[in-house]
Each structure stands twice: as structure tokens, then as C-alpha cells.
Enzyme design. Sequence first.
Site, mmCIF file in Angstrom:
data_model
loop_
_atom_site.group_PDB
_atom_site.id
_atom_site.type_symbol
_atom_site.label_atom_id
_atom_site.label_comp_id
_atom_site.label_asym_id
_atom_site.label_seq_id
_atom_site.Cartn_x
_atom_site.Cartn_y
_atom_site.Cartn_z
ATOM 1 N N LEU A 23 36.378 27.239 46.417
ATOM 2 C CA LEU A 23 37.233 26.073 46.623
ATOM 3 C C LEU A 23 38.718 26.410 46.740
ATOM 4 O O LEU A 23 39.559 25.518 46.733
ATOM 5 C CB LEU A 23 36.991 25.052 45.498
ATOM 6 C CG LEU A 23 35.539 24.571 45.398
ATOM 7 C CD1 LEU A 23 35.372 23.599 44.248
ATOM 8 C CD2 LEU A 23 35.064 23.954 46.700
ATOM 9 N N GLU A 33 45.050 34.161 43.660
ATOM 10 C CA GLU A 33 45.281 35.364 44.451
ATOM 11 C C GLU A 33 45.770 36.514 43.569
ATOM 12 O O GLU A 33 45.336 37.662 43.722
ATOM 13 C CB GLU A 33 46.278 35.075 45.580
ATOM 14 C CG GLU A 33 45.706 34.233 46.706
ATOM 15 C CD GLU A 33 45.499 32.746 46.371
ATOM 16 O OE1 GLU A 33 44.862 32.053 47.177
ATOM 17 O OE2 GLU A 33 45.977 32.270 45.313
ATOM 18 N N ASP A 54 35.578 52.254 40.406
ATOM 19 C CA ASP A 54 34.701 52.798 41.441
ATOM 20 C C ASP A 54 35.057 54.242 41.778
ATOM 21 O O ASP A 54 34.181 55.090 41.922
ATOM 22 C CB ASP A 54 34.784 51.929 42.703
ATOM 23 C CG ASP A 54 33.908 52.468 43.817
ATOM 24 O OD1 ASP A 54 32.703 52.694 43.579
ATOM 25 O OD2 ASP A 54 34.430 52.673 44.930
#
Length: 164
Positions: free
Chosen positions: A75, A118, A132
Site C-alpha cells: 500500500l 523507504e 548475504d
Amino acid sequence: MTILTHFDALGQAHMVDVVAKPATHRIGMAGGRIDMLAATLALISSGSSKKGDVLGIARVAGIMAAKKTSDLIPLCHPLALTRVAIEFDVQDAVASGTGAIYCTATVETVGPTGVEMEALTAVQVALLTIYDMCKAVDRSMVINEVKLLEKHGGKSGSFVAASA
């Protein structure tokens, strides 16, 4: 108590209508850290990771994530971001044999809605990128304390998180 704005009068999810809101300069700042073994921190700091510049790649990943937030959070409004800055603070290993990297994301726009999501997304993805890139040597890394630090602009004004 304030109502949840992402639900209509029938309780169905919807994207908030911001058409009547004025465009203002908006800033969102979020932070978080990744804890790791001292040896992993040394590997990152020395730039000798086999995968390259861990923090440089994580910085780019955070910037990209901020730009893609509306693709990830259902949204969220797509926004024309005017600035995304990702900063890292390498916190030296302590006596326990662990260290940390603190990430801060600052996101700006001129528009009718804020950029908190954001900034939060940028921090999470930057820290996940570090994980990672270093998981081959340290699977015990932990991402901690990701939170909104500040937001400025818009009708609700400014918010600054309390210091820990």
C-alpha cells in the site's frame, strides 16, 4: 487513538488517497545494525572479502531498495525520491569477540506523503546485503534495532525517536 489509515470504512485495505495533501519537503531517516563476529568485521573493514567491497555493494543495495519500496510494500505510494544516502558506522569488536556495523538511511522527496517506509526498507536491505555477502564466513550475524529515527515534513510535522 488515531485510526489506521490503510483501511476504509468497511475495514477493507486500500491505498490512502493523498490527492488533497500539499507537496512538501519530506525527510525520513532510519537506522539499524548487524552484529557479527570480530573476524567478520575485520574481513569487511580490510576490504578482503572474496565478493568485493561489502559496504559499497550494500550502499547501492540500500539505495535501490528505497527506490523499489512501493513494489515491496503493497500500500505504499510510488514516490519520486530526490535523495537517498546510506551511511555505515563500523563499530569495533568488543571484548566478547563481536562487532557491529550500524547503517543509517536518509531519504528525501517533495511530495504529498512521507518517506519513512523507504528509509526503513533501505536499512533492512543494506543490512541483508551485508549478511548475504558474509554468510559464508559467519552465519551467526544478527540484524537488530531497525527503527525510524526521524521524519520531517507534512501535516504531522516532525518526529525524532527518543535516544536509547
